[in-house]
Design a protein around this motif. Structure first.
Motif, mmCIF file in Angstrom:
data_model
loop_
_atom_site.group_PDB
_atom_site.id
_atom_site.type_symbol
_atom_site.label_atom_id
_atom_site.label_comp_id
_atom_site.label_asym_id
_atom_site.label_seq_id
_atom_site.Cartn_x
_atom_site.Cartn_y
_atom_site.Cartn_z
ATOM 1 N N PHE A 220 0.811 -1.212 0.000
ATOM 2 C CA PHE A 220 0.000 0.000 0.000
ATOM 3 C C PHE A 220 0.849 1.268 0.000
ATOM 4 N N ARG A 221 2.161 1.124 -0.118
ATOM 5 C CA ARG A 221 3.037 2.291 -0.109
ATOM 6 C C ARG A 221 3.193 2.848 -1.516
ATOM 7 N N ASN A 222 2.067 3.301 -2.051
ATOM 8 C CA ASN A 222 2.053 3.970 -3.343
ATOM 9 C C ASN A 222 1.012 5.076 -3.278
ATOM 10 N N SER A 223 1.090 5.973 -4.237
ATOM 11 C CA SER A 223 0.264 7.182 -4.170
ATOM 12 C C SER A 223 -1.223 6.864 -4.203
ATOM 13 N N ALA A 224 -1.655 5.952 -5.062
ATOM 14 C CA ALA A 224 -3.083 5.675 -5.210
ATOM 15 C C ALA A 224 -3.670 5.083 -3.929
ATOM 16 N N ASP A 225 -3.021 4.047 -3.373
ATOM 17 C CA ASP A 225 -3.543 3.430 -2.150
ATOM 18 C C ASP A 225 -3.443 4.372 -0.958
ATOM 19 N N LYS A 226 -2.361 5.129 -0.899
ATOM 20 C CA LYS A 226 -2.199 6.076 0.209
ATOM 21 C C LYS A 226 -3.331 7.092 0.213
ATOM 22 N N ARG A 227 -3.682 7.601 -0.964
ATOM 23 C CA ARG A 227 -4.768 8.576 -1.038
ATOM 24 C C ARG A 227 -6.114 7.939 -0.701
ATOM 25 N N SER A 228 -6.287 6.684 -1.035
ATOM 26 C CA SER A 228 -7.548 6.008 -0.697
ATOM 27 C C SER A 228 -7.716 5.900 0.806
ATOM 28 N N PHE A 229 -6.653 5.527 1.519
ATOM 29 C CA PHE A 229 -6.746 5.412 2.973
ATOM 30 C C PHE A 229 -6.890 6.782 3.641
#
Length: 838
Positions: A238-247
């Motif tokens: 989850f250490r990527n921009s898309a997943d980080k923004r989702s959380f």
């Protein structure tokens, strides 16, 4: 305008200064010190008009790619992961919701405990009628809290003020903001929020709770902290921009769900106001996160009050769970829509006035603090401003009720509920009462109370509860309501934006409830207290709820989420249609004058933000972007890289430019021109240069035999060691041996990078850019040769407008608006010749 990819940066401090600028954006509080006034005219409220000293700080914000680079190493990394195994994502969403729920419970409990402690300390003076000692003690306790509140923002976490919500919105739109998500920001915002609200300032915890929820979402999903030196080896995917923004999106929604006990409202709030990228999967996960946050807060609140166990664990009482619980629902009449429309218009007008005044106050605040050259004095001045606000607020709170007489409770509900409801106000302001036990064994009272004290002594949350109660037609008169409205409107407008972590939701609801109750009282004065079922809708409490929704909408311009939140926090489903009408009318009227408060704050702070639709005008007419093409706004003269790049040349390029990414080209055949292959980001190139084992001498073969770096190793959000990288770049650029070494970029380039042809519609270019969350968009010709690049900042409102003005002027010189030549030439310096980064 100099090209983002071809411009060279000239600096006196060498490459390290450039790299530091690349890695560190401006602080969110101190950026006010470094920025000058950013004027927002009503006629072009969607555009930025920043002065020259502002430009570097606006363009210092890095942009973010929403999707990861689709490279060979990325695909190899994906092959090692279990495809569509989502249990860990749902687990994290549940953990984030639970943590935010516990945090919301703590915020409420600490605030309530501090408020009770503050007024308990002065109860003896109140009973003795010593108003001056009361004021002094309340002020002393409030000053202690507000000094620590403001100090935690100014000296501990500069990113914590005023609430962080505009910054969260900007980040989720694709703007990288440094210092927004770290442990210091979390602790400072939490401390500042609870102390600011408990001190007596006219503010609420809602905005900071959204920020804190986003911080929890970011921290639990990433499980790494440079400040703590912690990098846990779990949930690494989850250490990527898309997943980080989702959380972060889910955490922000959980914050509003916890503070309002409104899970659906929290979900819709993130959808309507906070998040720029939304899909049905994220909606489900945010729904679950909001559910867990609300459940956790309710569960803990069911048995704990003031951190004391009161029993009944797990028993959710409606009166405790629904924060502004309306017990008596009223049957409505179609005539009720007439005053509702009036309230909507009034909410839009007053909401637009609130936004305008708050922005003007913040501009004056910035101008004054910018005139103080010394940083320590500047911070001390900000702290003194919050002290001044508290002094004014405390004076109003303590002294104002003494100008109002005690009035009897004119409701038929003469039972213990009324005694508890006004207990503190009666005891503090010497309003006598007598109680007796009736033959039925119920305690009755013929008590009196102080109207102004009931509205002002405690926080706005308690005042809203009083105003929304039904069947209390004449408990509050015109004088107390109008006086509270005037003082609360002015002081809450002044408080918003000061150097404390504070929210404006409670002030918005309270202000609207005050003028809504005034309208209801006017109807009661005209038609009298109606006891029949057809006239029962003439109730000031009903119109207080409608007024609260209208002013909330007039300031925030929310519609769907606001309607649901109002129903969830009042349980008044019967008034749903009236609330919807008031909200829609308030939004329409407010939009005639200015943008919403959060949009205006984004512009004031010069945070780059792409709206859903571009709005560009020329000579007072809106331009149709379908009539323009991508070539009209692209940057020509692009610096490109090749699949095999010389190490020394690459080091010199990175040391002399600050571009965020580069197109990569190659020749399919020796006789063919170079065609577009993909893009590679600056940080990826920097990480490649830190690993000399992948350097190889030039070969005639099509591929190198070097080993590949892993996807995790080259994917970073900031450079880990700037000084080391600066030394490496200097060595690579000057040492002759690196002139003969090359890097094979082919495994690391984004093969799925978007590109459009030069004649592609500008309107559709904007939609592609905004929908996919792009950072760069390469423009090619029919032969797939790179002819330009479009970045996020090329599509910002004012640069986009200026580009199209120049385009129209080049087509027809007399089209240019001669009346704006001075303004355009000045702003052209600010926006078209600035040092720009994507």
């Amino acid at each position: 305008m100099s090209s983002l990819f071809s411009r060279r940066t000239h600096m006196g401090n060498g490459e390290e200064a450039m790299l530091m600028a690349e890695d560190h954006g401006p602080d969110l509080i101190n950026s006010q010190d470094l920025r000058r006034q950013c004027s927002i005219s009503r006629s072009s409220s969607a555009y930025y008009h920043c002065e020259e000293q502002e430009r570097e700080h606006m363009m210092a914000h890095e942009s973010l790619d929403y999707l990861p680079s689709h490279s060979k190493v990325y695909k190899k990394w994906l092959q090692e992961k279990t495809y569509r195994n989502e249990w860990d994502r749902w687990l994290l969403m549940g953990l984030i919701g639970t943590a935010v729920g516990m945090l919301g419970f703590l915020v409420h409990q600490i605030i309530d405990s501090l408020i009770k402690l503050k007024w308990d300390l002065v109860e003896k003076y109140l009973q003795d009628g010593n108003i001056h000692m009361t004021w002094l003690c309340v002020l002393a306790s409030g000053l202690a809290m507000v000094v620590f509140s403001s100090g935690s923002v100014l000296f501990f976490c500069p990113a914590g003020s005023p609430s962080g919500l505009p910054e969260i919105i900007g980040y989720l739109n694709g703007t990288s903001l440094q210092h927004l998500f770290n442990i210091k920001t979390f602790l400072g915002t939490f401390v500042s929020c609870v102390l600011a609200v408990a001190s007596g300032l006219f503010c609420g915890p809602e905005g900071p709770m959204i920020h804190l929820g986003a911080l929890v979402g970011c921290g639990l999903s990433q499980l790494q902290s440079d400040a703590l030196g912690m990098h846990l080896p779990i949930f690494t995917r989850f250490r990527n921009s898309a997943d980080k923004r989702s959380f972060i999106t889910a955490g922000a929604g959980a914050g509003i769900a916890s503070v309002f006990r409104a899970p659906i409202g929290g979900l819709l709030f993130t959808f309507e106001e906070v998040s720029s990228f939304w899909d049905i999967r994220l909606a489900w996960q945010t729904f679950f996160c909001c559910l867990m946050a609300t459940f956790t807060t309710d569960l803990l609140s069911s048995s704990l009050y003031g951190f004391v166990y009161r029993g009944h664990f797990g028993f959710f009482e409606a009166e405790k769970r629904i924060i502004f619980w309306v017990k008596n629902l009223l049957d409505l009449n179609v005539l009720a829509f007439i005053p509702t429309i009036l309230l909507g218009m009034l909410g839009g007008l007053l909401g637009a006035l609130f936004v305008s005044l708050n922005i003007k106050i913040n501009k004056l605040r910035m101008q004054f603090f910018n005139s103080i050259p010394k940083l320590s004095l500047r911070k001390a001045s900000k702290l003194l401003e919050t002290v001044l606000i508290l002094v004014c607020t405390t004076t109003v709170t303590v002294y104002l009720p003494y100008f109002f007489p005690c009035t009897p409770v004119t409701t038929a509900r003469n039972n213990s509920e009324i005694i508890n409801q006004f207990k503190r106000e009666i005891s503090e302001y010497r309003c006598s009462s007598s109680t007796w036990i009736g033959p039925d064994g119920i305690k009755y009272s013929n008590q009196t109370f102080n109207q102004a004290a009931a509205l002002l002594v405690e926080n706005g949350k308690q005042g809203i509860t009083y105003l929304l109660k039904r069947g209390t037609h004449e408990e509050f008169g015109y004088s107390s309501l109008c006086t509270a409205l005037a003082f609360y409107f002015i002081l809450s407008c002044w408080t918003a934006g000061s150097a404390v972590a504070s929210g404006v939701v409670i002030p918005m609801l309270y202000t609207g409830a005050l003028y809504g109750r005034i309208i209801g009282l006017i109807l009661v004065s005209i038609f009298g207290v109606q006891t029949n079922e057809y006239g029962a809708w003439i109730d000031p409490g009903l119109f207080a709820a409608i007024g609260a929704a209208s002013f909330f909408s007039g300031v925030s311009r929310l519609t769907i989420s606001l309607t649901v939140i109002m129903v969830e926090i009042t349980n008044d489903v019967q008034s749903l249609l009236l609330i919807m009408v008031a909200v829609m009318v308030a939004k329409i009227v407010g939009d005639l004058f200015n943008a919403s408060l959060y949009s205006s704050l984004l512009k004031l702070k010069c945070i780059p933000y792409l709206d859903v639709e571009p709005f560009v005008h020329h000579r007072r007419k809106w331009l149709n972007l379908e009539l323009f093409s991508a070539r009209d706004v692209m940057e020509p003269g692009v610096k490109v890289l090749h699949l095999k790049e010389n190490v020394a040349s690459l080091a010199r390029l990175l040391a002399s430019t600050s571009h965020g990414g580069f197109p990569v080209v190659c020749r399919p055949k020796p006789e063919h021109p170079e065609v577009f292959q993909g893009t590679i980001k600056r940080f990826e190139l920097c990480m490649l240069l830190e690993n000399e084992q992948i350097f190889e001498p030039e070969t005639n073969g099509e591929s190198f035999s070097s080993s590949l770096l892993s996807y995790e190793k080259i994917t970073v959000e900031k450079l880990p060691n700037l000084s080391r990288l600066t030394t490496l770049l200097n060595r690579y650029a000057t040492d002759p041996q690196y002139q003969q070494l090359f890097i094979n970029l082919e495994p690391y380039i984004n093969r799925s990078a978007m590109s459009v042809q030069a004649h592609f519609s500008l309107q559709r270019t904007y939609i592609i850019f905004r929908t996919l969350g792009l950072r760069h968009l390469t423009v090619v010709d029919p032969q797939n040769q790179v002819v330009g690049v479009i970045t996020r900042k090329d599509l910002m409102p004012f640069p986009l407008e200026e580009r199209l003005r120049l385009q129209l002027a080049s087509q027809s010189p007399d089209v240019a608006d001669s009346g704006n030549n001075g303004m355009l030439s000045y702003n052209r310096i600010c926006f078209l010749t600035m040092n720009r980064k994507a």
